[in-house]
Write a protein that holds these residues in place. Structure first.
Motif, PDB file in Angstrom:
ATOM      1  N   THR A 139       1.027  -1.680  -0.301  1.00 42.91           N
ATOM      2  CA  THR A 139      -0.011   0.055  -0.167  1.00 42.91           C
ATOM      3  C   THR A 139       1.386   1.339  -0.081  1.00 42.91           C
ATOM      4  OG1 THR A 139      -2.050   0.733   1.362  1.00 42.91           O
ATOM      5  CG2 THR A 139      -0.336   0.394   2.368  1.00 42.91           C
ATOM      6  N   ASP A 143      -2.869   5.208  -2.405  1.00 48.51           N
ATOM      7  CA  ASP A 143      -3.048   4.202  -2.968  1.00 48.51           C
ATOM      8  C   ASP A 143      -4.665   3.914  -2.693  1.00 48.51           C
ATOM      9  OD1 ASP A 143      -4.132   1.888  -4.493  1.00 48.51           O
ATOM     10  OD2 ASP A 143      -1.781   0.876  -4.377  1.00 48.51           O
ATOM     11  N   LYS A 144      -6.155   4.677  -3.280  1.00 43.91           N
ATOM     12  CA  LYS A 144      -7.044   4.034  -2.637  1.00 43.91           C
ATOM     13  C   LYS A 144      -7.691   2.961  -2.701  1.00 43.91           C
ATOM     14  CE  LYS A 144      -8.676   8.991  -2.842  1.00 43.91           C
ATOM     15  NZ  LYS A 144      -9.583   9.815  -3.147  1.00 43.91           N
ATOM     16  N   GLU A 145      -7.227   2.161  -4.117  1.00 42.35           N
ATOM     17  CA  GLU A 145      -8.039   1.060  -4.071  1.00 42.35           C
ATOM     18  C   GLU A 145      -7.441   0.095  -2.396  1.00 42.35           C
ATOM     19  OE1 GLU A 145      -7.521  -3.284  -7.131  1.00 42.35           O
ATOM     20  OE2 GLU A 145      -7.841  -0.547  -8.006  1.00 42.35           O
ATOM     21  N   SER A 146      -5.559   0.398  -2.676  1.00 35.67           N
ATOM     22  CA  SER A 146      -5.095  -1.119  -1.602  1.00 35.67           C
ATOM     23  C   SER A 146      -5.842  -0.353   0.012  1.00 35.67           C
ATOM     24  CB  SER A 146      -3.563  -0.577  -1.617  1.00 35.67           C
ATOM     25  OG  SER A 146      -2.956   0.989  -1.390  1.00 35.67           O
ATOM     26  N   GLU A 148      -8.548   0.595   0.993  1.00 37.52           N
ATOM     27  CA  GLU A 148      -9.431  -0.184   1.008  1.00 37.52           C
ATOM     28  C   GLU A 148      -9.635  -1.986   1.389  1.00 37.52           C
ATOM     29  OE1 GLU A 148     -13.222   0.608   1.089  1.00 37.52           O
ATOM     30  OE2 GLU A 148     -11.939   2.809   0.900  1.00 37.52           O
ATOM     31  N   GLU A 149      -8.907  -2.451   0.264  1.00 43.65           N
ATOM     32  CA  GLU A 149      -8.025  -3.735   0.550  1.00 43.65           C
ATOM     33  C   GLU A 149      -7.645  -4.561   2.140  1.00 43.65           C
ATOM     34  OE1 GLU A 149      -4.593  -6.516  -0.440  1.00 43.65           O
ATOM     35  OE2 GLU A 149      -6.133  -6.025  -2.048  1.00 43.65           O
TER      36      GLU A 149
END
Length: 287
Positions: A139, A143-146, A148-149
């Motif tokens: 992350t 990095d918004k996607e990571s 959220e993960e």
């Protein structure tokens, strides 16, 4: 009147116990000294509210686990935060924290942070630990996607964020939740982070969801391990390599050792084995 609650914080002999959305400033009953017990952040407790509206902890409900470093109990998950740079990662310290988490019965998940500073280095480090059997997430704060993960990992749990100073634990918590924590800079002189977390506290960011932001490690002795056999048992990847000739093999000088065979054919990562040797010597020299 006896109530049940959970200790969120302990400072100066006072314990702050949450029960039914109310936080009570409490003291431990004198019975704890007699029983040689100390209430700990994370404990579920029974406490009494007296007629003058003071609260006294009377008993600790059975713990799921108890970490001594950091001092917190009933932990569901450990997220081991590692920065790829600023400060640079140290696999020996990472492996020490893995041992601490496993010793307390929690399999840690590795979070490789600041990947924007060296994406290829972050991917290589992740690959090395994934091949050793660990769950790894990469992350960075942009990095918004990571992010959220990682949010999906921490819902409805008590999570300990563990790592060295300056790796971004407090900043990461702020990005994952609405909590705004004090953050520090990495010293240019020492390349080490500065402490911003001064005590252990359960931070509730959602219903039944707690985060523990712990003071950063700069070193970690293995004094919680009683002997070299306990060390060996906490290297879980050794189990997949089959049986050694000798049942008490410690995988150093013994013949027909399955672990050394795995090292020779590349199944076992060299850095993991070298750290194991170093830890083995450290524990042996302690006697």
């Amino acid at each position: 009147m006896i109530e049940k609650g959970r200790i969120l914080k302990g400072i100066g002999g006072f314990y702050y116990v949450k029960s039914k959305d109310i936080i009570y400033e409490s003291r431990a009953s004198s019975l704890f000294r007699i029983r040689n017990l100390t209430p700990t952040v994370g404990d579920y407790v029974e406490f009494e509210i007296t007629d003058d509206n003071k609260a006294y902890i009377k008993d600790i409900i059975d713990r799921k686990n108890l970490f001594l470093r950091p001092p917190v109990s009933n932990v569901d998950e450990v997220l081991l935060i590692v920065s790829i740079k600023e400060p640079n990662f140290n696999t020996q310290l990472i492996d020490r924290m893995i041992l601490l988490s496993r010793y307390n019965g929690v399999e840690p998940k590795l979070i490789i942070n600041k990947s924007d500073l060296d994406s290829s280095g972050a991917s290589l480090l992740a690959k090395n630990y994934e091949e050793a059997g660990f769950e790894v997430h990469i992350t960075s704060f942009d990095d918004k996607e990571s992010l959220e993960e990682i949010k999906n990992l921490i819902s409805k749990k008590t999570i300990v964020f563990m790592g060295t100073s300056g790796v971004g634990k407090s900043t990461l918590i702020s990005h994952l939740t609405d909590l705004k924590l004090e953050t520090g800079q990495v010293s240019k002189k020492t390349s080490r982070g500065k402490h911003t977390t001064r005590h252990v506290e359960l931070l509730e960011y959602n219903k039944d969801s707690y985060i523990v932001d712990t003071p950063g490690f700069s070193s970690l002795a293995l004094d919680f391990l009683s002997d070299i056999y306990e060390l060996e048992r906490l290297y879980f990847e050794f189990d997949q390599f089959g049986m050694c000739k000798f049942s008490n093999c410690i995988h150093i000088n013994e013949p027909q050792c399955a672990v050394k065979t795995a090292l020779g054919n590349g199944e076992l990562k060299e850095f993991r084995y070298q750290n194991y040797l170093y830890f083995n010597e450290e524990i042996s020299n302690r006697r």
